[in-house]
Design a protein around this motif. Sequence first.
Motif, mmCIF file in Angstrom:
data_model
loop_
_atom_site.group_PDB
_atom_site.id
_atom_site.type_symbol
_atom_site.label_atom_id
_atom_site.label_comp_id
_atom_site.label_asym_id
_atom_site.label_seq_id
_atom_site.Cartn_x
_atom_site.Cartn_y
_atom_site.Cartn_z
ATOM 1 N N ALA A 28 0.951 -1.132 -0.125
ATOM 2 C CA ALA A 28 0.002 0.047 0.114
ATOM 3 C C ALA A 28 0.759 1.171 0.017
ATOM 4 C CB ALA A 28 -0.930 -0.172 1.131
ATOM 5 N N PHE A 29 1.969 1.351 0.810
ATOM 6 C CA PHE A 29 2.759 2.315 0.918
ATOM 7 C C PHE A 29 3.287 2.716 -0.383
ATOM 8 C CE2 PHE A 29 2.684 2.544 5.812
ATOM 9 C CZ PHE A 29 2.170 3.876 5.823
ATOM 10 N N GLY A 30 3.821 1.366 -0.685
ATOM 11 C CA GLY A 30 4.770 1.378 -2.291
ATOM 12 C C GLY A 30 4.051 2.069 -3.260
ATOM 13 N N GLY A 31 2.894 2.065 -3.177
ATOM 14 C CA GLY A 31 2.096 2.380 -4.277
ATOM 15 C C GLY A 31 1.532 3.936 -4.476
ATOM 16 N N SER A 32 1.747 4.578 -3.466
ATOM 17 C CA SER A 32 1.618 5.745 -3.145
ATOM 18 C C SER A 32 2.289 6.795 -4.515
ATOM 19 C CB SER A 32 1.799 6.523 -1.812
ATOM 20 O OG SER A 32 3.411 6.538 -1.880
ATOM 21 N N TRP A 239 -7.241 5.843 -4.225
ATOM 22 C CA TRP A 239 -6.159 5.080 -3.884
ATOM 23 C C TRP A 239 -5.270 5.672 -2.831
ATOM 24 C CZ3 TRP A 239 -4.820 0.014 -4.743
ATOM 25 C CH2 TRP A 239 -3.582 -0.321 -4.234
ATOM 26 N N ILE A 240 -4.591 7.123 -2.876
ATOM 27 C CA ILE A 240 -3.649 7.703 -2.331
ATOM 28 C C ILE A 240 -4.101 7.686 -0.684
ATOM 29 C CG2 ILE A 240 -2.370 9.888 -1.850
ATOM 30 C CD1 ILE A 240 -2.266 10.031 -4.958
ATOM 31 N N VAL A 241 -5.378 8.267 -0.751
ATOM 32 C CA VAL A 241 -6.015 8.465 0.628
ATOM 33 C C VAL A 241 -6.354 7.373 1.463
ATOM 34 C CG1 VAL A 241 -7.857 9.512 1.757
ATOM 35 C CG2 VAL A 241 -6.712 10.839 0.003
ATOM 36 N N VAL A 243 -6.195 3.851 0.468
ATOM 37 C CA VAL A 243 -5.056 2.478 0.620
ATOM 38 C C VAL A 243 -3.776 3.003 0.731
ATOM 39 C CG1 VAL A 243 -4.067 0.916 -0.848
ATOM 40 C CG2 VAL A 243 -6.540 1.627 -1.162
ATOM 41 N N ALA A 244 -3.119 4.046 0.179
ATOM 42 C CA ALA A 244 -1.786 4.306 0.315
ATOM 43 C C ALA A 244 -1.526 5.158 1.627
ATOM 44 C CB ALA A 244 -0.984 5.061 -0.790
ATOM 45 N N THR A 245 -2.500 5.504 2.446
ATOM 46 C CA THR A 245 -2.275 6.265 3.744
ATOM 47 C C THR A 245 -3.235 5.412 4.810
ATOM 48 O OG1 THR A 245 -2.053 8.162 2.339
ATOM 49 C CG2 THR A 245 -2.677 8.366 4.837
ATOM 50 N N VAL A 246 -4.414 5.542 4.917
ATOM 51 C CA VAL A 246 -5.381 4.906 5.913
ATOM 52 C C VAL A 246 -5.124 3.611 6.039
ATOM 53 C CG1 VAL A 246 -7.516 4.569 7.003
ATOM 54 C CG2 VAL A 246 -6.903 6.714 5.609
ATOM 55 N N ILE A 247 -5.120 2.760 5.145
ATOM 56 C CA ILE A 247 -5.109 1.360 5.130
ATOM 57 C C ILE A 247 -3.440 1.012 5.400
ATOM 58 C CG2 ILE A 247 -4.976 -0.771 3.862
ATOM 59 C CD1 ILE A 247 -7.702 0.057 2.546
ATOM 60 N N ALA A 248 -2.702 1.636 4.768
ATOM 61 C CA ALA A 248 -1.213 1.341 4.968
ATOM 62 C C ALA A 248 -0.847 1.516 6.588
ATOM 63 C CB ALA A 248 -0.314 2.091 4.041
ATOM 64 N N TYR A 249 -1.255 2.610 7.043
ATOM 65 C CA TYR A 249 -0.973 2.847 8.189
ATOM 66 C C TYR A 249 -1.393 1.869 9.370
ATOM 67 C CZ TYR A 249 1.140 7.909 8.098
ATOM 68 O OH TYR A 249 1.889 8.474 7.902
#
Length: 334
Positions: A28-32, A239-241, A243-249
């Motif tokens: 998730a983080f890698g896709g930001s 996706w950024i908000v 997946v790449a931020t909330v879900i990733a954290y």
Amino acid sequence: MPVHTSVSSQDSPGKGAGLGLALGSALAFGGSGVAAKPLIEAGLDPLHVVWLRVAGAALVMLPVAIRHRALPRRRPALLAGFGLLAVAGVQTCYFAALSRIPVGVALLIEYLAPALVLGWVRFVQRRPVSRAAALGVVLAAGGLACVVEVWSGLSFDALGLVFALGAACCQVGYFVLSDQGSDAGDAAPDPLGVIAYGLLVGAAVLTVVARPWGMDWSVLGGSASLNGTAVPAVALLGWIVLVATVIAYVTGVLSVRRLSPQVAGVVACLEAVIATVLAWVLLGEHLSAPQVAGGAVVLVGAFIAQSATPAEGSAEPVASGGAERELSARGTAA
């Protein structure tokens, strides 16, 4: 850092689940960066993309902040440090770097942070570090030289490299701040609460800096190019908000509670690999063989520096809070 979330792998029955969560968080983080760069190229300022990401995630995490409403009184310095450095500082520098240099290069430079922390410990705090730690710093520096291809006169945009180094330095600042009072034990704040308030602080700061009222909102109603393929801009933002931020954290927090610091550190390094591969496939950002080899050396050096043991005769850890540092690094990287 004071966010004590690690649990010994021998004591945790959910090690397998923790590994899966850690891999999901790294993905998730890698896709930001891959999602953010098309938005920047479509016409959004990097600062506006950062504001959209942080403000959107802060809104989603608002119920968590309300649940931990006593936290600002207990840990104001920690929340300020997380918001200013780990959220606003790192992400602003990282997204600014994305607008000028490849995603993989920006993230690999950011992974110099553990090595830079050791430099702070050795030369500013004047505490001894182990030989393994010194080796990690040397490897990371040598790998970086390959990533930026110093033999060709730094062919990458110089300002982009400066922004990427700025992201690494913001990580160092947060590590140094959060290392103070890291022995809080059971009194340590809930990491989800720290993340929620860090996002709120970051959103407030970025609102003043980015001035989103001047943003070209029409870009979000159109499409962005993902290596020639038109993708709705609002989908990339979602996706950024989410997946790449909330879900990733959240998955990152849950994973470090189930994994040892060493395992968590290895999985964290996969974030840079995932980001590089995704940028290669989805954005067409190809790295040369020396850059790929150098990137691998940077990650090895960063991992050694992050997990290094104290020097012989030193009563203090080289850089305390292995799993906790991994958690903060995951949040800053992307």
